[in-house]
Design a protein around this motif. Structure first.
Motif, PDB file in Angstrom:
ATOM      1  N   UNK A   1      27.338  47.261  50.251  1.00 14.57           N
ATOM      2  CA  UNK A   1      27.722  47.407  48.846  1.00 14.57           C
ATOM      3  C   UNK A   1      26.776  46.587  47.985  1.00 14.57           C
ATOM      4  N   UNK A   2      26.156  47.232  47.010  1.00 14.39           N
ATOM      5  CA  UNK A   2      25.235  46.559  46.114  1.00 14.39           C
ATOM      6  C   UNK A   2      25.769  46.513  44.692  1.00 14.39           C
ATOM      7  N   UNK A   3      25.545  45.393  44.017  1.00 12.99           N
ATOM      8  CA  UNK A   3      25.960  45.245  42.624  1.00 12.99           C
ATOM      9  C   UNK A   3      24.929  44.368  41.920  1.00 12.99           C
ATOM     10  N   UNK A   4      24.618  44.702  40.676  1.00 20.20           N
ATOM     11  CA  UNK A   4      23.600  43.969  39.931  1.00 20.20           C
ATOM     12  C   UNK A   4      24.070  42.539  39.644  1.00 20.20           C
ATOM     13  N   UNK A   5      23.127  41.618  39.631  1.00 19.30           N
ATOM     14  CA  UNK A   5      23.452  40.228  39.320  1.00 19.30           C
ATOM     15  C   UNK A   5      24.103  40.101  37.945  1.00 19.30           C
ATOM     16  N   UNK A   6      23.663  40.950  37.000  1.00 25.38           N
ATOM     17  CA  UNK A   6      24.216  40.882  35.651  1.00 25.38           C
ATOM     18  C   UNK A   6      25.714  41.185  35.647  1.00 25.38           C
ATOM     19  N   UNK A   7      26.133  42.123  36.485  1.00 20.00           N
ATOM     20  CA  UNK A   7      27.556  42.465  36.552  1.00 20.00           C
ATOM     21  C   UNK A   7      28.370  41.302  37.121  1.00 20.00           C
ATOM     22  N   UNK A   8      27.834  40.622  38.112  1.00 18.80           N
ATOM     23  CA  UNK A   8      28.520  39.446  38.650  1.00 18.80           C
ATOM     24  C   UNK A   8      28.594  38.346  37.599  1.00 18.80           C
ATOM     25  N   UNK A   9      27.524  38.200  36.816  1.00 18.43           N
ATOM     26  CA  UNK A   9      27.517  37.210  35.745  1.00 18.43           C
ATOM     27  C   UNK A   9      28.577  37.533  34.698  1.00 18.43           C
ATOM     28  N   UNK A  10      28.718  38.813  34.377  1.00 15.24           N
ATOM     29  CA  UNK A  10      29.723  39.233  33.391  1.00 15.24           C
ATOM     30  C   UNK A  10      31.135  38.883  33.873  1.00 15.24           C
ATOM     31  N   UNK A  11      31.414  39.146  35.142  1.00 18.74           N
ATOM     32  CA  UNK A  11      32.740  38.844  35.692  1.00 18.74           C
ATOM     33  C   UNK A  11      33.007  37.339  35.641  1.00 18.74           C
ATOM     34  N   UNK A  12      32.013  36.542  36.043  1.00 19.22           N
ATOM     35  CA  UNK A  12      32.189  35.088  36.048  1.00 19.22           C
ATOM     36  C   UNK A  12      32.406  34.550  34.637  1.00 19.22           C
ATOM     37  N   UNK A  13      31.634  35.045  33.678  1.00 18.38           N
ATOM     38  CA  UNK A  13      31.764  34.560  32.309  1.00 18.38           C
ATOM     39  C   UNK A  13      33.061  35.038  31.668  1.00 18.38           C
ATOM     40  N   UNK A  14      33.536  36.207  32.061  1.00 18.18           N
ATOM     41  CA  UNK A  14      34.833  36.680  31.563  1.00 18.18           C
ATOM     42  C   UNK A  14      35.942  35.718  31.985  1.00 18.18           C
ATOM     43  N   UNK A  15      35.923  35.309  33.244  1.00 15.89           N
ATOM     44  CA  UNK A  15      36.909  34.341  33.729  1.00 15.89           C
ATOM     45  C   UNK A  15      36.798  33.039  32.943  1.00 15.89           C
ATOM     46  N   UNK A  16      35.558  32.582  32.721  1.00 16.68           N
ATOM     47  CA  UNK A  16      35.356  31.338  31.970  1.00 16.68           C
ATOM     48  C   UNK A  16      35.868  31.455  30.538  1.00 16.68           C
ATOM     49  N   UNK A  17      35.644  32.609  29.910  1.00 12.22           N
ATOM     50  CA  UNK A  17      36.102  32.820  28.532  1.00 12.22           C
ATOM     51  C   UNK A  17      37.614  32.749  28.443  1.00 12.22           C
ATOM     52  N   UNK A  18      38.304  33.407  29.365  1.00 13.21           N
ATOM     53  CA  UNK A  18      39.765  33.427  29.290  1.00 13.21           C
ATOM     54  C   UNK A  18      40.370  32.079  29.652  1.00 13.21           C
ATOM     55  N   UNK A  19      39.749  31.364  30.570  1.00  6.56           N
ATOM     56  CA  UNK A  19      40.218  29.997  30.867  1.00  6.56           C
ATOM     57  C   UNK A  19      40.020  29.110  29.645  1.00  6.56           C
ATOM     58  N   UNK A  20      38.859  29.242  28.992  1.00  4.86           N
ATOM     59  CA  UNK A  20      38.591  28.459  27.796  1.00  4.86           C
ATOM     60  C   UNK A  20      39.558  28.776  26.670  1.00  4.86           C
ATOM     61  N   UNK A  21      39.871  30.063  26.477  1.00  8.05           N
ATOM     62  CA  UNK A  21      40.823  30.447  25.437  1.00  8.05           C
ATOM     63  C   UNK A  21      42.222  29.915  25.733  1.00  8.05           C
ATOM     64  N   UNK A  22      42.599  29.955  27.002  1.00  5.19           N
ATOM     65  CA  UNK A  22      43.910  29.432  27.385  1.00  5.19           C
ATOM     66  C   UNK A  22      44.006  27.940  27.052  1.00  5.19           C
ATOM     67  N   UNK A  23      42.953  27.197  27.360  1.00  2.00           N
ATOM     68  CA  UNK A  23      42.946  25.767  27.045  1.00  2.00           C
ATOM     69  C   UNK A  23      42.934  25.544  25.532  1.00  2.00           C
ATOM     70  N   UNK A  24      42.174  26.377  24.821  1.00  2.21           N
ATOM     71  CA  UNK A  24      42.076  26.235  23.374  1.00  2.21           C
ATOM     72  C   UNK A  24      43.419  26.426  22.691  1.00  2.21           C
ATOM     73  N   UNK A  25      44.088  27.534  22.986  1.00  2.00           N
ATOM     74  CA  UNK A  25      45.326  27.841  22.273  1.00  2.00           C
ATOM     75  C   UNK A  25      46.501  27.006  22.764  1.00  2.00           C
TER      76      UNK A  25
END
Length: 285
Positions: free
Chosen positions: A130-154
């Motif tokens: 199974x192959x997946x572009x590095x950019x797609x993995x980066x998007x998934x990781x940053x999405x998790x970081x964004x939602x964790x950050x928003x949870x802490x913010x609010x």
């Protein structure tokens, strides 16, 4: 499995865009129909500094987000703050007008043709067969970081608590001294910044950018925020993943031309079956 991974990365893109619209709806009770244009502005900002100045991709991401947030700040001061307490029809007309202005300004300045986005991390990573572009993995990781950050913010910050309070009762917030206009402006700028961030993250996967790219993002975001429960941030994440995976399976099994119809079918079914969404709208933020 490859379709699921691609669907999760697509859902992560939708989630970052949709959570901004969800937060804006939470404090304004208005759907921002220009939200996709901020996705487009961020992408064009990154493309411009890469193609003209030659900045590296990480720096282009920062520039695109900052420029978009600066534009959003001006719009927020002159338009969005005036929408507090405005009837829903007025907010629809105002945001549609902003969308038309932003889209046609970009087309006038940069032209209506497609531009090639040459940066990003498009090399594949293989997990077995199974192959997946590095950019797609980066998007998934940053999405998790964004939602964790928003949870802490609010949850813990003063501004986050004010955002939750305004989303529950604007009049009560005004009575106890919370600056509702500042909260609305801050939320709007943050939400548009997230849309811009998502646009630049997706650009290496999409390869091309063009002036009308924000329209389809807006129309894909609508079923997500409806499915997630209007104003429900956590529900938005789940709904975005559902839509992303569904689109991936439809594109892989029935053809790419049917992918964009998934969101519209989902929106129609949700409005018919459960118009308040899969998750409670009372659980805003």
């Amino acid at each position: 499995m490859e379709q699921i991974l691609n669907g999760i990365s697509t859902g992560a893109v939708y989630a970052i865009v949709a959570v901004g619209m969800t937060m804006i709806f939470g404090v304004l009770r208005a759907i921002n129909f220009a939200h996709g244009e901020y996705y487009m502005l961020g992408t064009f900002g990154g493309w411009f500094v890469i193609s003209t100045i030659g900045l590296p991709y990480p720096a282009a991401v920062i520039v695109g987000v900052v420029v978009t947030m600066a534009i959003a700040y001006v719009i927020g001061r002159f338009v969005m703050q005036r929408m507090i307490g405005m009837p829903e029809e007025g907010s629809v007309v105002a945001t549609l007008g902003i969308a038309l202005i932003l889209q046609n300004t970009v087309i006038l300045v940069f032209g209506g043709g497609y531009k090639f986005f040459s940066a990003g991390y498009i090399e594949p990573v293989f997990f077995g067969d199974i192959g997946i572009a590095q950019q797609r993995l980066l998007i998934i990781a940053l999405c998790i970081a964004v939602f964790v950050g928003l949870e802490l913010l609010v949850t813990y910050s003063r501004m986050g608590k004010a955002m939750r309070a305004v989303s529950q009762n604007v009049e009560a917030c005004a009575v106890v001294g919370i600056d509702v206009r500042t909260v609305v402006l801050s939320t709007f700028v943050l939400g548009t910044g997230l849309a811009a961030f998502s646009g630049i993250l997706t650009a290496p996967v999409n390869v091309s950018v063009y002036g009308g790219m924000g329209e389809i993002i807006t129309f894909k975001t609508l079923p997500i925020i409806v499915m997630g429960g209007l104003g429900n941030v956590r529900g938005t994440l789940v709904a975005a993943m559902i839509l992303g995976i569904a689109e991936s399976f439809v594109a892989g099994n029935f053809g790419l031309q049917y992918r964009d119809s998934v969101g519209f079918v989902t929106l129609i079914l949700m409005l018919l079956w459960r118009p308040h969404g899969l998750f409670s709208a009372r659980a805003r933020f």
